[in-house]
Design a protein around this motif. Structure first.
Motif, PDB file in Angstrom:
ATOM      1  N   ARG A 138      -1.969  12.835  -4.127  1.00  0.00           N
ATOM      2  CA  ARG A 138      -2.571  11.883  -5.078  1.00  0.00           C
ATOM      3  C   ARG A 138      -1.647  10.682  -5.245  1.00  0.00           C
ATOM      4  O   ARG A 138      -0.435  10.832  -5.339  1.00  0.00           O
ATOM      5  N   HIS A 139      -2.263   9.504  -5.325  1.00  0.00           N
ATOM      6  CA  HIS A 139      -1.486   8.266  -5.422  1.00  0.00           C
ATOM      7  C   HIS A 139      -2.147   7.314  -6.402  1.00  0.00           C
ATOM      8  O   HIS A 139      -3.311   7.470  -6.753  1.00  0.00           O
ATOM      9  N   ASP A 140      -1.393   6.318  -6.812  1.00  0.00           N
ATOM     10  CA  ASP A 140      -1.924   5.258  -7.664  1.00  0.00           C
ATOM     11  C   ASP A 140      -3.018   4.501  -6.921  1.00  0.00           C
ATOM     12  O   ASP A 140      -3.011   4.434  -5.685  1.00  0.00           O
ATOM     13  N   GLN A 175       4.048  11.317   3.478  1.00  0.00           N
ATOM     14  CA  GLN A 175       3.284  10.409   2.625  1.00  0.00           C
ATOM     15  C   GLN A 175       2.234   9.651   3.439  1.00  0.00           C
ATOM     16  O   GLN A 175       1.152   9.359   2.936  1.00  0.00           O
ATOM     17  N   GLU A 182       6.617   5.573  -6.445  1.00  0.00           N
ATOM     18  CA  GLU A 182       7.007   6.253  -7.663  1.00  0.00           C
ATOM     19  C   GLU A 182       8.276   5.592  -8.186  1.00  0.00           C
ATOM     20  O   GLU A 182       8.323   5.110  -9.305  1.00  0.00           O
ATOM     21  N   GLU A 230       9.092   2.155  -0.395  1.00  0.00           N
ATOM     22  CA  GLU A 230       8.755   0.740  -0.181  1.00  0.00           C
ATOM     23  C   GLU A 230       9.973  -0.053   0.290  1.00  0.00           C
ATOM     24  O   GLU A 230       9.892  -0.845   1.225  1.00  0.00           O
ATOM     25  N   ARG A 277      -2.855   2.464  -3.374  1.00  0.00           N
ATOM     26  CA  ARG A 277      -1.709   2.980  -2.619  1.00  0.00           C
ATOM     27  C   ARG A 277      -2.052   4.372  -2.120  1.00  0.00           C
ATOM     28  O   ARG A 277      -2.808   5.081  -2.753  1.00  0.00           O
ATOM     29  N   GLY A 278      -1.498   4.751  -0.983  1.00  0.00           N
ATOM     30  CA  GLY A 278      -1.798   6.078  -0.499  1.00  0.00           C
ATOM     31  C   GLY A 278      -1.460   6.290   0.955  1.00  0.00           C
ATOM     32  O   GLY A 278      -0.697   5.527   1.544  1.00  0.00           O
ATOM     33  N   TYR A 311      -0.672   4.117   4.936  1.00  0.00           N
ATOM     34  CA  TYR A 311      -0.233   2.825   4.417  1.00  0.00           C
ATOM     35  C   TYR A 311       0.252   1.880   5.503  1.00  0.00           C
ATOM     36  O   TYR A 311       0.374   0.675   5.272  1.00  0.00           O
ATOM     37  N   PRO A 356       2.781   4.417  -1.071  1.00  0.00           N
ATOM     38  CA  PRO A 356       2.839   5.185  -2.323  1.00  0.00           C
ATOM     39  C   PRO A 356       4.139   4.851  -3.054  1.00  0.00           C
ATOM     40  O   PRO A 356       5.190   4.740  -2.434  1.00  0.00           O
ATOM     41  N   ARG A 372       0.798  -1.230   0.000  1.00  0.00           N
ATOM     42  CA  ARG A 372       0.000   0.000   0.000  1.00  0.00           C
ATOM     43  C   ARG A 372       0.827   1.274   0.000  1.00  0.00           C
ATOM     44  O   ARG A 372       0.274   2.373  -0.082  1.00  0.00           O
TER      45      ARG A 372
END
Length: 116
Positions: free
Chosen positions: A82-84, A75, A44, A49, A87-88, A91, A42, A40
């Motif tokens: 804004r996130h995919d 984050q 890029e 991660e 994900r956001g 998390y 975010p 989850r």
């Protein structure tokens, strides 16, 4: 027919095994939380991660999951970014709440296993 049974109770061994099982359970539980939260985070470039770690204090039977980048807290907390999809923000907080029962089951299973 009469049968006799002699039981020797060793409380130190039981306590030691219980503690060892709980420590293993905590380690597996925080690793589970890390895995779920990584899905989850975010993303890029993947730096946030990859910065995730799970640590355990086996004496205190406590565990922690942390993300170590300069922007990890923003984050996590800023709900306006804004996130995919999937994900956001939150998390780590959301998976902790959602996976609490599973984490407890993981720990309990390891304690049971240690006492066999």
């Amino acid at each position: 027919m009469t049968q006799r049974v002699r039981i020797r109770w060793n409380p130190q061994a039981a306590e030691s095994r219980t503690h060892a099982g709980a420590a293993r359970g905590v380690r597996l539980a925080v690793e589970h939380l890390l895995q779920v939260s990584r899905a989850r985070v975010p993303i890029e470039e993947g730096t946030l991660e990859r910065s995730g770690t799970a640590t355990v204090d086996e004496q205190e039977l406590t565990g922690a999951v942390a993300y170590d980048t300069p922007y990890a807290v923003r984050q996590h907390e800023d709900m306006t970014l804004r996130h995919d999809p999937g994900r956001g923000p939150k998390y780590l907080e959301q998976p902790l709440g959602e996976e609490a029962a599973t984490m407890q089951q993981i720990i309990a299973a390891q304690v049971r296993r240690a006492l066999r």
